[in-house]
Scaffold this motif. Structure first.
Motif, short mmCIF file in Angstrom:
data_model
loop_
_atom_site.label_atom_id
_atom_site.label_comp_id
_atom_site.label_asym_id
_atom_site.label_seq_id
_atom_site.Cartn_x
_atom_site.Cartn_y
_atom_site.Cartn_z
N PHE A 382 0.97 -1.21 -0.57
CA PHE A 382 -0.28 0.04 -0.10
C PHE A 382 1.01 0.88 -0.04
CE2 PHE A 382 -2.40 -2.57 1.15
CZ PHE A 382 -4.25 -3.36 1.28
N SER A 383 0.81 2.51 -1.08
CA SER A 383 1.27 3.95 -0.80
C SER A 383 0.17 5.21 -0.66
CB SER A 383 1.59 3.72 -1.44
OG SER A 383 2.46 5.03 -2.13
N ARG A 384 0.18 5.85 0.35
CA ARG A 384 -0.41 6.25 0.98
C ARG A 384 -1.83 6.41 0.73
NH1 ARG A 384 1.78 11.83 -1.65
NH2 ARG A 384 3.25 11.16 -1.07
N VAL A 385 -2.16 5.23 1.23
CA VAL A 385 -3.75 4.75 1.69
C VAL A 385 -4.32 5.36 2.97
CG1 VAL A 385 -5.46 2.65 1.65
CG2 VAL A 385 -3.60 3.32 -0.20
N PHE A 386 -3.19 4.62 4.04
CA PHE A 386 -3.15 4.75 5.56
C PHE A 386 -2.96 6.38 6.50
CE2 PHE A 386 -2.15 -0.07 5.03
CZ PHE A 386 -3.16 -0.39 4.41
N PRO A 387 -3.43 6.81 7.08
CA PRO A 387 -2.85 7.82 7.66
C PRO A 387 -1.53 7.14 8.66
CG PRO A 387 -5.23 6.89 8.15
CD PRO A 387 -5.15 6.17 7.84
N THR A 388 -1.51 8.90 8.48
CA THR A 388 -0.10 8.67 8.66
C THR A 388 -0.68 8.39 10.76
OG1 THR A 388 0.81 10.52 7.76
CG2 THR A 388 2.38 10.01 9.55
N SER A 409 2.18 -6.52 2.17
CA SER A 409 3.88 -6.16 2.90
C SER A 409 4.12 -4.85 2.61
CB SER A 409 4.51 -7.19 1.44
OG SER A 409 5.73 -6.12 2.13
N LEU A 410 5.30 -4.12 4.06
CA LEU A 410 5.43 -3.08 3.93
C LEU A 410 6.14 -2.43 2.41
CD1 LEU A 410 4.82 -2.85 7.58
CD2 LEU A 410 3.50 -1.60 6.04
N GLU A 411 7.50 -3.51 2.93
CA GLU A 411 8.18 -3.43 1.96
C GLU A 411 8.44 -3.93 0.36
OE1 GLU A 411 10.56 -0.95 3.03
OE2 GLU A 411 9.51 -1.49 5.04
N LEU A 412 8.25 -3.15 -0.97
CA LEU A 412 9.03 -3.37 -2.10
C LEU A 412 9.84 -4.83 -2.68
CD1 LEU A 412 8.74 -0.25 -3.93
CD2 LEU A 412 7.10 -1.85 -3.39
N SER A 415 9.12 -9.62 -5.42
CA SER A 415 7.79 -10.77 -5.60
C SER A 415 6.70 -10.20 -5.82
CB SER A 415 7.91 -11.94 -4.39
OG SER A 415 7.35 -11.15 -3.28
N VAL A 416 6.68 -8.82 -5.19
CA VAL A 416 4.83 -8.08 -5.67
C VAL A 416 4.62 -8.08 -6.85
CG1 VAL A 416 4.24 -5.68 -4.93
CG2 VAL A 416 6.11 -6.11 -3.46
N THR A 417 3.25 -7.88 -6.69
CA THR A 417 2.03 -7.81 -7.60
C THR A 417 1.61 -6.83 -7.84
OG1 THR A 417 0.60 -9.21 -6.81
CG2 THR A 417 2.21 -10.14 -8.14
N HIS A 418 1.34 -6.10 -7.02
CA HIS A 418 0.27 -5.15 -7.16
C HIS A 418 0.85 -3.79 -6.13
CE1 HIS A 418 -2.52 -8.39 -8.54
NE2 HIS A 418 -3.55 -7.42 -8.88
N VAL A 419 0.61 -3.08 -6.28
CA VAL A 419 1.36 -1.57 -5.72
C VAL A 419 -0.15 -0.83 -5.80
CG1 VAL A 419 1.85 0.98 -5.31
CG2 VAL A 419 3.24 -0.94 -5.74
N VAL A 420 -1.13 -0.54 -4.69
CA VAL A 420 -2.57 -0.06 -4.11
C VAL A 420 -2.32 1.34 -3.51
CG1 VAL A 420 -4.82 -0.37 -3.02
CG2 VAL A 420 -3.47 -2.09 -3.71
N GLY A 425 2.22 9.53 -7.98
CA GLY A 425 3.37 10.51 -7.92
C GLY A 425 3.98 9.98 -6.90
N THR A 426 3.56 8.95 -6.05
CA THR A 426 4.19 8.43 -5.01
C THR A 426 5.89 7.73 -5.30
OG1 THR A 426 3.24 5.82 -4.59
CG2 THR A 426 2.61 8.25 -3.02
N ASP A 427 6.13 6.98 -4.86
CA ASP A 427 8.38 6.47 -4.98
C ASP A 427 6.91 4.92 -5.56
OD1 ASP A 427 9.37 8.39 -4.89
OD2 ASP A 427 10.40 7.82 -2.45
#
Length: 468
Positions: A382-388, A409-412, A415-420, A425-427
């Motif tokens: 997940f990227s910029r989906v959850f509150p800080t 997972s928290l890290e890239l 084996s990652v298939t999807h970024v949500v 524009g996030t890294d």
């Protein structure tokens, strides 16, 4: 004649109740059953034919005794047993008092339905939807559920509890029909063909009801696999009227129509008023919160918003299906989709490849297995989906993805298939594009959850967040 008048729930005859209860508890409502055969069985029950299963709780015998007791009381005869609650009947002929003590399995019209003793106790659970003034003791409920489970499994059926509003249909008050929906109030011949058989104007209730597409096929197919209940937070007259629209031939539900007044807890639905073992019950409902104690039995439905008032009630600032003169798909809509899920669950539950006892199986575990197949093989970051500073593992979307079979997972890593993400524009989002991974909006997970199948990723693109 109204539904209420036709329903056995409103009968005051103890013989009718005996026959009715026997029919409800000893047979399965089967859409393929011959109505004439069912009628013959009911007539036999009324004639006093005994059930040969040797069950001590035989309702025919109980209610014959009940009727005799009622006659005695009405004629002013002082019966042998005490009229005060909890005292045993007098012992005749040296019989053991313990042996003659009635367990009071249930109360009907203020008297024990077995011995006829007057009962003031409010213990147990009221089953007014089965028959007016009927209350069953907890031990009797357990016995009946066990009996019902054996009966269902013998017919290769499970139990299905169905919500009404936003699940099987959508209703609106006539004064809430908008100008753009005015065409719905016109001559029936002028309506589109799809609406002629699914839209109903109920003048007496000042209401308009639209049945969800595919609902009749859904009920017909589901009835082959399940014994079905209606369970609504609406009032009984409304529930009965909706049942008449859904089941005009009284084939699927019979008396199994549970309304707001039957609930044992305010603002909550519960399986305590359903005569089915929890391990064999599935629930279809659009509202998770009302099933606080039974979430593992629940299949959450996408809400059906046909009328503008329904959209407005749930805070949607958009045109309704009726205003757009559109509707859900018959073949790919919510009911067609969930029917496939039910068929899959039923198939796995009765899989002959398993060697365990059918009565030991639990449909809730089967449902979890089917749910985990949806995103099996997906690894999600997940990227910029959850509150800080919010623990990611505790977020609803993280939990939902795991329930659907995905690994979170928290890290890239490769084996990652999807970024949500909600921002392209996030890294992590840019990494997904660079590495040719799927970049999807969080609604991809929610839609997969509602539709019970992985949704096409291209339908959930992520846009660049606007800079402030």
């Amino acid at each position: 004649m109204s539904l209420a008048a036709d329903s056995p729930v409103h009968s005051s005859s103890s013989e009718d109740l005996a026959a009715f209860l026997d029919g409800e508890l000893d047979t399965v409502s089967d859409a393929s059953a011959d109505p004439e055969e069912v009628a013959e069985e009911e007539e036999e029950s009324d004639d006093g034919n005994e059930d040969d299963d040797g069950d001590e709780g035989d309702y025919d015998l109980d209610f014959k005794r009940f009727k005799r007791r009622k006659v005695e009381l009405s004629e002013g005869i002082n019966p042998q047993s005490s009229s005060s609650h909890g005292e045993p009947a007098q012992v005749v002929g040296g019989s053991s008092p313990k042996k003659n003590m009635c367990p009071h399995p249930g109360v009907y019209a203020g008297m024990c339905m077995r011995c006829g003793q007057k009962m003031d106790d409010e213990s147990g659970v009221a089953f007014g939807y089965i028959h007016k003034n009927l209350r069953l003791a907890n031990d009797e409920i357990a016995r009946l559920r066990d009996k019902d489970l054996k009966n269902l499994l013998r017919h290769k059926k499970l139990c299905l509890v169905l919500d009404l509003d936003h699940t099987l249909l959508n209703s609106a008050r006539l004064p809430d029909i908008t100008v753009e929906e005015g065409y719905l109030s016109g001559q029936r011949d002028a309506l589109p063909d799809a609406l002629k058989s699914s839209l109903f104007r109920l003048e007496r209730m000042q209401m308009m009801t639209k049945l969800r597409p595919f609902v009749h096929t859904f009920l017909k197919e589901a009835s082959n696999l399940f014994e079905m209940y209606i369970y609504t937070m609406g009032e009984r007259p409304y529930a009965l009227e909706m049942a008449k629209l859904l089941d005009p031939g009284d084939v699927y539900f019979n008396s199994r129509i549970i309304a707001q007044g039957d609930c044992t807890q305010r603002y909550q639905k519960g399986l305590d008023v359903v005569l089915g073992q929890e391990s064999a019950v599935l629930i279809l409902d659009d509202t998770e919160a009302v099933w606080a104690k039974h979430k593992e039995n629940l299949i959450l439905m996408e809400r059906y918003h046909f009328f503008a008032s329904s959209c407005k009630h749930f805070g949607f600032n958009c045109k309704s299906l009726s205003e757009l003169r559109s509707d859900e798909s018959e073949t790919d809509g919510a009911l067609a989709t969930v029917l496939k899920v039910l068929q899959r669950v039923h198939s796995l539950f009765f899989d002959p490849g398993y060697k365990d006892n059918l009565e030991d199986r639990d449909v809730r575990q089967v449902l979890k297995t089917v749910r985990k197949e949806i995103l099996e093989g997906c690894k999600v970051v997940f990227s910029r989906v959850f509150p800080t500073n919010f623990p990611a593992e505790q977020h609803q979307l993280w939990k939902m993805a795991e329930q659907l079979g995905a690994t979170c997972s928290l890290e890239l890593d490769p084996s990652v298939t999807h970024v949500v993400s909600m921002d392209a524009g996030t890294d992590k989002s840019r990494w997904a594009v660079q590495e040719k991974k799927f970049l999807v909006h969080p609604k991809w997970i929610e839609a997969s959850n509602y539709m019970w199948q992985k949704q096409p990723e291209d339908n959930f693109p992520v846009s660049q967040a606007k800079s402030k």
